[in-house]
Design an enzyme around this catalytic site. Sequence first.
Site, PDB file in Angstrom:
ATOM      1  N   LYS A  13      12.163 -21.154   3.618  1.00 53.53           N
ATOM      2  CA  LYS A  13      13.511 -20.904   4.160  1.00 53.53           C
ATOM      3  C   LYS A  13      14.243 -22.228   4.414  1.00 53.53           C
ATOM      4  O   LYS A  13      15.385 -22.413   4.002  1.00 53.53           O
ATOM      5  CB  LYS A  13      13.441 -20.101   5.471  1.00 53.53           C
ATOM      6  CG  LYS A  13      12.704 -18.775   5.357  1.00 53.53           C
ATOM      7  CD  LYS A  13      12.678 -18.030   6.670  1.00 53.53           C
ATOM      8  CE  LYS A  13      11.871 -18.708   7.760  1.00 53.53           C
ATOM      9  NZ  LYS A  13      10.406 -18.775   7.534  1.00 53.53           N
ATOM     10  N   ARG A  88      14.841 -12.348  14.110  1.00 56.20           N
ATOM     11  CA  ARG A  88      13.393 -12.290  13.914  1.00 56.20           C
ATOM     12  C   ARG A  88      12.790 -10.993  14.401  1.00 56.20           C
ATOM     13  O   ARG A  88      11.586 -10.814  14.381  1.00 56.20           O
ATOM     14  CB  ARG A  88      12.760 -13.451  14.678  1.00 56.20           C
ATOM     15  CG  ARG A  88      12.042 -14.414  13.768  1.00 56.20           C
ATOM     16  CD  ARG A  88      11.578 -15.553  14.618  1.00 56.20           C
ATOM     17  NE  ARG A  88      10.611 -16.349  13.951  1.00 56.20           N
ATOM     18  CZ  ARG A  88      10.888 -17.491  13.323  1.00 56.20           C
ATOM     19  NH1 ARG A  88      12.123 -17.918  13.247  1.00 56.20           N
ATOM     20  NH2 ARG A  88       9.927 -18.180  12.777  1.00 56.20           N
ATOM     21  N   ARG A 127       2.251 -29.337   5.029  1.00 57.25           N
ATOM     22  CA  ARG A 127       3.639 -29.765   5.292  1.00 57.25           C
ATOM     23  C   ARG A 127       3.717 -30.954   6.251  1.00 57.25           C
ATOM     24  O   ARG A 127       2.987 -31.032   7.225  1.00 57.25           O
ATOM     25  CB  ARG A 127       4.411 -28.600   5.907  1.00 57.25           C
ATOM     26  CG  ARG A 127       5.779 -29.018   6.429  1.00 57.25           C
ATOM     27  CD  ARG A 127       6.621 -27.858   6.825  1.00 57.25           C
ATOM     28  NE  ARG A 127       5.988 -26.988   7.791  1.00 57.25           N
ATOM     29  CZ  ARG A 127       6.474 -25.799   8.135  1.00 57.25           C
ATOM     30  NH1 ARG A 127       7.589 -25.350   7.576  1.00 57.25           N
ATOM     31  NH2 ARG A 127       5.863 -25.049   9.022  1.00 57.25           N
ATOM     32  N   ARG A 162       4.116 -30.791  12.391  1.00 62.71           N
ATOM     33  CA  ARG A 162       4.498 -29.931  13.511  1.00 62.71           C
ATOM     34  C   ARG A 162       3.284 -29.509  14.327  1.00 62.71           C
ATOM     35  O   ARG A 162       2.221 -29.253  13.765  1.00 62.71           O
ATOM     36  CB  ARG A 162       5.226 -28.679  12.975  1.00 62.71           C
ATOM     37  CG  ARG A 162       6.675 -28.949  12.677  1.00 62.71           C
ATOM     38  CD  ARG A 162       7.356 -27.854  11.911  1.00 62.71           C
ATOM     39  NE  ARG A 162       7.106 -26.489  12.357  1.00 62.71           N
ATOM     40  CZ  ARG A 162       7.747 -25.432  11.861  1.00 62.71           C
ATOM     41  NH1 ARG A 162       8.681 -25.591  10.936  1.00 62.71           N
ATOM     42  NH2 ARG A 162       7.475 -24.224  12.287  1.00 62.71           N
ATOM     43  N   ARG A 173       1.677 -16.702  13.961  1.00 64.60           N
ATOM     44  CA  ARG A 173       3.032 -16.622  13.376  1.00 64.60           C
ATOM     45  C   ARG A 173       3.097 -15.598  12.254  1.00 64.60           C
ATOM     46  O   ARG A 173       4.072 -14.863  12.108  1.00 64.60           O
ATOM     47  CB  ARG A 173       3.465 -18.010  12.884  1.00 64.60           C
ATOM     48  CG  ARG A 173       3.855 -18.929  14.033  1.00 64.60           C
ATOM     49  CD  ARG A 173       3.735 -20.392  13.684  1.00 64.60           C
ATOM     50  NE  ARG A 173       4.624 -20.805  12.608  1.00 64.60           N
ATOM     51  CZ  ARG A 173       4.464 -21.934  11.907  1.00 64.60           C
ATOM     52  NH1 ARG A 173       3.453 -22.740  12.171  1.00 64.60           N
ATOM     53  NH2 ARG A 173       5.300 -22.239  10.958  1.00 64.60           N
TER      54      ARG A 173
HETATM   55  P1  AP5 Z   1       9.501 -24.685   4.525  1.00 62.52           P
HETATM   56  O1  AP5 Z   1      10.773 -24.703   3.757  1.00 62.52           O
HETATM   57  O2  AP5 Z   1       9.318 -25.722   5.601  1.00 62.52           O
HETATM   58  O3  AP5 Z   1       9.183 -23.207   5.083  1.00 62.52           O
HETATM   59  P2  AP5 Z   1       9.930 -22.295   6.156  1.00 62.52           P
HETATM   60  O4  AP5 Z   1      10.059 -20.941   5.569  1.00 62.52           O
HETATM   61  O5  AP5 Z   1      11.173 -22.968   6.655  1.00 62.52           O
HETATM   62  O6  AP5 Z   1       8.776 -22.242   7.248  1.00 62.52           O
HETATM   63  P3  AP5 Z   1       8.744 -22.479   8.798  1.00 62.52           P
HETATM   64  O7  AP5 Z   1       7.278 -22.726   9.122  1.00 62.52           O
HETATM   65  O8  AP5 Z   1       9.711 -23.527   9.239  1.00 62.52           O
HETATM   66  O9  AP5 Z   1       9.176 -21.087   9.326  1.00 62.52           O
HETATM   67  P4  AP5 Z   1       8.852 -20.460  10.665  1.00 62.52           P
HETATM   68  O10 AP5 Z   1       9.662 -19.247  10.554  1.00 62.52           O
HETATM   69  O11 AP5 Z   1       7.413 -20.278  10.987  1.00 62.52           O
HETATM   70  O12 AP5 Z   1       9.289 -21.593  11.717  1.00 62.52           O
HETATM   71  P5  AP5 Z   1      10.620 -21.838  12.529  1.00 62.52           P
HETATM   72  O13 AP5 Z   1      10.852 -23.292  12.576  1.00 62.52           O
HETATM   73  O14 AP5 Z   1      11.717 -20.946  12.052  1.00 62.52           O
HETATM   74  O15 AP5 Z   1       8.295 -24.814   3.464  1.00 62.52           O
HETATM   75  C1  AP5 Z   1       6.946 -24.920   3.903  1.00 62.52           C
HETATM   76  C2  AP5 Z   1       6.200 -25.962   3.031  1.00 62.52           C
HETATM   77  O16 AP5 Z   1       6.058 -25.445   1.712  1.00 62.52           O
HETATM   78  C3  AP5 Z   1       6.927 -27.303   2.900  1.00 62.52           C
HETATM   79  O17 AP5 Z   1       6.000 -28.351   2.928  1.00 62.52           O
HETATM   80  C4  AP5 Z   1       7.616 -27.230   1.534  1.00 62.52           C
HETATM   81  O18 AP5 Z   1       7.726 -28.518   0.939  1.00 62.52           O
HETATM   82  C5  AP5 Z   1       6.686 -26.303   0.743  1.00 62.52           C
HETATM   83  N1  AP5 Z   1       7.428 -25.414  -0.164  1.00 62.52           N
HETATM   84  C6  AP5 Z   1       8.626 -24.794   0.055  1.00 62.52           C
HETATM   85  N2  AP5 Z   1       8.969 -24.031  -1.014  1.00 62.52           N
HETATM   86  C7  AP5 Z   1       7.950 -24.176  -1.924  1.00 62.52           C
HETATM   87  C8  AP5 Z   1       7.726 -23.629  -3.233  1.00 62.52           C
HETATM   88  N3  AP5 Z   1       8.584 -22.791  -3.820  1.00 62.52           N
HETATM   89  N4  AP5 Z   1       6.570 -23.973  -3.859  1.00 62.52           N
HETATM   90  C9  AP5 Z   1       5.667 -24.834  -3.272  1.00 62.52           C
HETATM   91  N5  AP5 Z   1       5.854 -25.385  -2.036  1.00 62.52           N
HETATM   92  C10 AP5 Z   1       6.965 -25.050  -1.378  1.00 62.52           C
HETATM   93  O19 AP5 Z   1      10.214 -21.287  13.983  1.00 62.52           O
HETATM   94  C11 AP5 Z   1       9.249 -21.975  14.772  1.00 62.52           C
HETATM   95  C12 AP5 Z   1       9.070 -21.248  16.097  1.00 62.52           C
HETATM   96  O20 AP5 Z   1      10.328 -21.219  16.835  1.00 62.52           O
HETATM   97  C13 AP5 Z   1       8.653 -19.770  16.028  1.00 62.52           C
HETATM   98  O21 AP5 Z   1       7.255 -19.626  15.860  1.00 62.52           O
HETATM   99  C14 AP5 Z   1       9.152 -19.269  17.390  1.00 62.52           C
HETATM  100  O22 AP5 Z   1       8.271 -19.620  18.424  1.00 62.52           O
HETATM  101  C15 AP5 Z   1      10.462 -20.011  17.572  1.00 62.52           C
HETATM  102  N6  AP5 Z   1      11.622 -19.261  17.057  1.00 62.52           N
HETATM  103  C16 AP5 Z   1      12.452 -19.658  16.045  1.00 62.52           C
HETATM  104  N7  AP5 Z   1      13.393 -18.726  15.807  1.00 62.52           N
HETATM  105  C17 AP5 Z   1      13.181 -17.719  16.703  1.00 62.52           C
HETATM  106  C18 AP5 Z   1      13.807 -16.481  16.937  1.00 62.52           C
HETATM  107  N8  AP5 Z   1      14.863 -16.068  16.210  1.00 62.52           N
HETATM  108  N9  AP5 Z   1      13.322 -15.677  17.916  1.00 62.52           N
HETATM  109  C19 AP5 Z   1      12.267 -16.074  18.670  1.00 62.52           C
HETATM  110  N10 AP5 Z   1      11.608 -17.246  18.483  1.00 62.52           N
HETATM  111  C20 AP5 Z   1      12.060 -18.060  17.505  1.00 62.52           C
END
Ligand code: AP5
Length: 226
Positions: A13, A88, A127, A162, A173
């Site tokens: 994402k 979410r 990552r 992270r 997660r």
């Molecule tokens: P990356 O692009 O970093 O993946 P992502 O989908 O953004 O994953 P996240 O781990 O950031 O999502 P998340 O939803 O767990 O965390 P968030 O920060 O939102 O890609 C991952 C890796 O793969 C990278 O190294 C990249 O280079 C590689 N990659 C990408 N595409 C690829 C491809 N096609 N092929 C190969 N490799 C690839 O949330 C964190 C925390 O915040 C949550 O756990 C929660 O506690 C809180 N939070 C956030 N939003 C909310 C909400 N709305 N409600 C409640 N709590 C929330």
Amino acid sequence: MRIILLGPPGAGKGTQARRLMEKYDIVQIATGDIFRENVRTETPLGKQVEVILKEGRLVPDSILTEMISERIDRSDCRNGFILDGFPRNVVQAEALEKMLKEKGLCLDCVVQIEVDDENLIERISGRYSCSSCGEVYHDKFKKPSRPESCDKCGDFGKFIRRTDDNKESVRTRLEVYHTQTAPILPFYRSREILKSVNGMAGMDEVTRQIEAVLKAENGCNRLSAE
Ligand code: AP5
């Protein structure tokens, strides 16, 4: 253009949002990044959510809704935005719908990035990112062209991982995604704005698929015309 990128942790994402931002001149609103920045700068919000993030649980809905509403009102969102990490769960999806309606706005498209769980573990555990500019890399899939220095900002030796990218947290997660986030897919399907792309493909191919979906889709105009 106003879109949501939906998908499990590690689906890509953030990677795709940063690419779309440049192409469509719209803002990425990444709730996880906002929380991590608050933790880093030790704000009251940061102190409130630090343990929740580390354990991979969800931050309370009440905090999210107000935060997103205030963010969308800022002037840099006038061309549109990409929501990355919000909504979410169904409560957040309903709150967003109500909030946008009150602001006289609607969504163009919700893009679901589909990736198998086994691949997600590999992606998350490999990552890392630049602590200066936030550019995201991967041990196997996206290495910087010169080891130790960031391709984007050129800073040297400042890569970080992270705190929630550990096995226990990733397991939580993923479980949270399947039990609480996946149920919003039928919500958007019923509004006829949900599109899926194959997130198992390489990064460029996923971008191409998303761009094709956005070109074909015009949910906002269609909904307003109804
Ligand atoms: P990356 O692009 O970093 O993946 P992502 O989908 O953004 O994953 P996240 O781990 O950031 O999502 P998340 O939803 O767990 O965390 P968030 O920060 O939102 O890609 C991952 C890796 O793969 C990278 O190294 C990249 O280079 C590689 N990659 C990408 N595409 C690829 C491809 N096609 N092929 C190969 N490799 C690839 O949330 C964190 C925390 O915040 C949550 O756990 C929660 O506690 C809180 N939070 C956030 N939003 C909310 C909400 N709305 N409600 C409640 N709590 C929330």
